[in-house]
Design a protein around this motif. Structure first.
Motif, short mmCIF file in Angstrom:
data_model
loop_
_atom_site.label_atom_id
_atom_site.label_comp_id
_atom_site.label_asym_id
_atom_site.label_seq_id
_atom_site.Cartn_x
_atom_site.Cartn_y
_atom_site.Cartn_z
N ALA A 79 96.93 94.52 101.72
CA ALA A 79 95.55 94.76 102.13
C ALA A 79 94.70 93.51 101.91
O ALA A 79 93.94 93.08 102.77
N LEU A 80 94.90 92.88 100.73
CA LEU A 80 94.10 91.69 100.41
C LEU A 80 94.39 90.56 101.40
O LEU A 80 93.49 89.82 101.78
N ALA A 81 95.67 90.44 101.79
CA ALA A 81 96.06 89.32 102.65
C ALA A 81 95.71 89.58 104.11
O ALA A 81 95.79 88.67 104.93
N TYR A 125 94.91 83.36 86.57
CA TYR A 125 93.70 84.14 86.93
C TYR A 125 94.06 85.19 87.99
O TYR A 125 93.66 86.33 87.93
N ARG A 126 94.80 84.73 88.97
CA ARG A 126 95.21 85.65 90.04
C ARG A 126 96.31 86.59 89.53
O ARG A 126 96.30 87.79 89.86
N ALA A 127 97.25 86.06 88.74
CA ALA A 127 98.37 86.89 88.28
C ALA A 127 97.87 88.09 87.48
O ALA A 127 98.43 89.19 87.56
N THR A 128 96.80 87.91 86.73
CA THR A 128 96.25 89.00 85.92
C THR A 128 95.82 90.16 86.82
O THR A 128 96.11 91.33 86.55
N THR A 129 95.17 89.83 87.92
CA THR A 129 94.68 90.87 88.83
C THR A 129 95.83 91.47 89.64
O THR A 129 95.88 92.68 89.89
N HIS A 130 96.75 90.60 90.04
CA HIS A 130 97.96 91.02 90.75
C HIS A 130 98.72 92.05 89.87
O HIS A 130 99.08 93.14 90.34
N ASN A 131 98.88 91.71 88.60
CA ASN A 131 99.60 92.62 87.70
C ASN A 131 98.77 93.87 87.40
O ASN A 131 99.33 94.95 87.17
N LYS A 132 97.47 93.73 87.41
CA LYS A 132 96.61 94.91 87.22
C LYS A 132 96.87 95.89 88.36
O LYS A 132 96.89 97.11 88.15
N GLY A 133 97.10 95.35 89.54
CA GLY A 133 97.41 96.22 90.68
C GLY A 133 98.71 96.97 90.46
O GLY A 133 98.83 98.16 90.78
N ILE A 134 99.70 96.30 89.89
CA ILE A 134 100.97 96.96 89.58
C ILE A 134 100.73 98.09 88.57
O ILE A 134 101.21 99.22 88.73
N MET A 135 99.92 97.78 87.56
CA MET A 135 99.68 98.75 86.49
C MET A 135 98.74 99.88 86.94
O MET A 135 98.72 100.94 86.30
N ASN A 136 98.00 99.67 88.01
CA ASN A 136 97.19 100.77 88.57
C ASN A 136 98.09 101.98 88.82
O ASN A 136 97.71 103.12 88.56
N GLY A 137 99.27 101.72 89.35
CA GLY A 137 100.19 102.81 89.63
C GLY A 137 100.90 103.27 88.36
O GLY A 137 100.88 104.44 88.00
N GLU A 140 91.11 107.36 87.52
CA GLU A 140 89.72 107.52 87.97
C GLU A 140 89.47 106.67 89.22
O GLU A 140 88.39 106.73 89.80
N GLU A 141 90.48 105.86 89.63
CA GLU A 141 90.24 104.87 90.68
C GLU A 141 90.65 105.38 92.06
O GLU A 141 91.81 105.76 92.28
N ALA A 142 89.70 105.35 92.99
CA ALA A 142 89.98 105.76 94.37
C ALA A 142 90.95 104.78 95.02
O ALA A 142 91.02 103.62 94.63
C1 MEV Z 1 92.19 96.85 92.12
O1 MEV Z 1 92.15 97.92 91.21
C2 MEV Z 1 93.55 96.21 92.15
C3 MEV Z 1 93.65 94.94 92.99
O2 MEV Z 1 92.66 94.02 92.55
C4 MEV Z 1 95.04 94.38 92.78
C5 MEV Z 1 95.24 92.99 93.36
O3 MEV Z 1 94.26 92.23 93.45
O4 MEV Z 1 96.39 92.67 93.67
C6 MEV Z 1 93.39 95.20 94.43
#
Ligand code: MEV
Length: 420
Positions: free
Chosen positions: A364-366, A253-265, A81-83
């Motif tokens: 993109a974030l960096a 805290y950051r690793a969770t979001t970083h890994n969420k990005g991996i799991m997005n795909g 569902e994520e653009a």
């Molecule tokens: C957003 O769905 C995923 C990110 O937050 C992953 C990341 O922060 O590395 C952009």
């Protein structure tokens, strides 16, 4: 040879994109028709998949482009569902393709089934007694799945350990099972249930839980790639990505979001192919915490050339046979589009996807931040919700971005204004 790279794919209509995919994957007319037919998963099938069914729920499905894995081109079906996710993965895969694409490997489809035995008076003694009976336990397991055994799989080993718990020591037995092209939950759970009475008798204890572990540490997929400094936009970008990685590697805290990005795909491809997204998510996050501290699943480094090199290793218990993969009519086509011949091949392509997705996000974030890319897609969604279509939609989107006011109330205001 088939190529997964297309220029201007995004500019095509969904129908024309499907035509391209049809050609790439050799889909039949019937298979293509399933995508536009909301009833392709008929109510009868849906009603058998889960309980209390009241309807079906659809999400967009697309393909990630440019994936070259071990020299073979893949289009990766994704449902999300994520653009921005699909575009980001395709972009990063293009950068990797410029340096030869992804190289991957797989440990084999080895799953672990757990049997919990409590109330064992002499747990260490019991542990040794269990290991003595390894062959008998393996035979008992394999009697339960002659088909798996016939194709070269089945139980291959037994482990036992004494686990200190709040309720005293428990004996935990692990059945090690090669599930081949199946995710394996059914096979492993059946074996765990079949052997539990024997294990209880052997130990003088009581068997309780009999279930597979989603921490599939013997079913790992690995991927690596080189992202040249040139394709990334210079050595400066390489250094910024490395700083982003260092942050994730040290901070949960950051690793969770970083890994969420991996799991997005990965989750989007797992879902598209009818596999169990929760099993994969649970395994990935537990694996990220295996050292005792939750950390980044991926690793980014700089090679002697100043280029960025990335690697990813994670459990990947995905199957090709059984479950929704075989029942869901679109999941079947998704597997055909992916063009994989085994669960292992699928797992490796998904690991490559995760690595690409991660690089796209942290790059993109960096650098420019992710809002810029997100905003135009977000603006489109908002404008659509506000009732804009065609030319009006383009105008509303443009104006919201120019005014940096991407909000529903403003979209509605613009729709009224332009309509008037
Ligand atoms: C957003 O769905 C995923 C990110 O937050 C992953 C990341 O922060 O590395 C952009």
């Amino acid at each position: 040879m088939k190529s997964s790279s297309y220029s201007g794919f995004f500019k095509l209509s969904p129908e024309d994109r499907l035509k391209e995919v049809k050609e790439f994957a050799g889909l039949s007319d019937d298979e293509c028709a399933r995508f536009s037919d909301p009833a392709s998963l008929d109510m009868g099938k849906a009603d058998h998949m889960i309980e209390n069914v009241i309807g079906r729920y659809t999400l967009p499905m697309s393909v990630a482009l440019n994936f070259v894995v071990n020299g073979k081109d893949y289009l990766i079906p994704m449902v999300t569902e994520e653009a921005s996710v699909v575009a980001a993965a395709s972009n990063a895969a293009k950068m990797a393709a410029a340096s030869g694409g992804f190289t991957t490997s797989y440990t084999g489809s080895i799953m672990i089934g757990q049997i919990q035995i409590i109330n064992v008076r002499d747990p260490e003694y019991a542990r040794v007694a269990i290991l003595e009976q390894k062959d008998k336990i393996i035979s008992l397991c394999n009697e339960k799945d002659p088909v798996l055994v016939k194709f070269g799989g089945g139980a291959i080993d037994v482990e036992a350990r004494v686990l200190p718990t709040a309720q005293g020591p428990m004996v935990i037995v692990h059945l090690i099972v090669n599930t081949l092209d199946a995710m394996g939950a059914n096979a492993v759970n059946t074996m765990a249930e079949a052997t539990a009475p024997m294990l209880a008798e052997l130990t003088g204890g009581t068997s309780y839980l009999r279930i597979l572990s989603n921490l599939a540490v013997r079913r790992l997929a690995r991927a690596r790639c080189v992202m040249s400094k040139k394709s990334l936009g210079g050595e400066d970008v390489v250094d910024k990505v490395l700083a982003a990685y260092a942050f994730a590697a040290s901070d949960p805290y950051r690793a969770t979001t970083h890994n969420k990005g991996i799991m997005n795909g990965i989750s989007a491809a797992v879902l598209a192919t009818g596999n169990d997204t929760r099993a994969i998510e649970a395994g990935a996050h537990a694996y990220a915490a295996r050292s005792g501290q939750y950390t980044s699943l991926s690793v980014w480094e700089k090679n002697a050339n100043g280029d960025l090199v990335g690697s990813l290793e994670l459990p990947m218990a995905v199957g090709l046979v059984g479950g929704a993969t075989k029942i869901h009519p679109i999941a079947q086509v998704a597997v055909k589009i992916l063009g994989v011949k085994s669960a292992g091949e699928m797992a490796q392509v998904f690991a490559a996807l995760g690595l690409a997705q991660n690089l796209a996000a942290i790059r993109a974030l960096a650098t420019e931040g992710i809002q810029k890319g997100h905003m135009s897609l977000h603006a489109r969604n908002i404008a659509t919700v506000a009732g804009a279509e065609g030319e009006l939609l383009e105008r509303v989107v443009k104006q919201m971005i120019a005014d940096k006011k991407v909000r529903l109330d403003y979209a509605q205001e613009l729709v009224e204004k332009y309509k008037g």
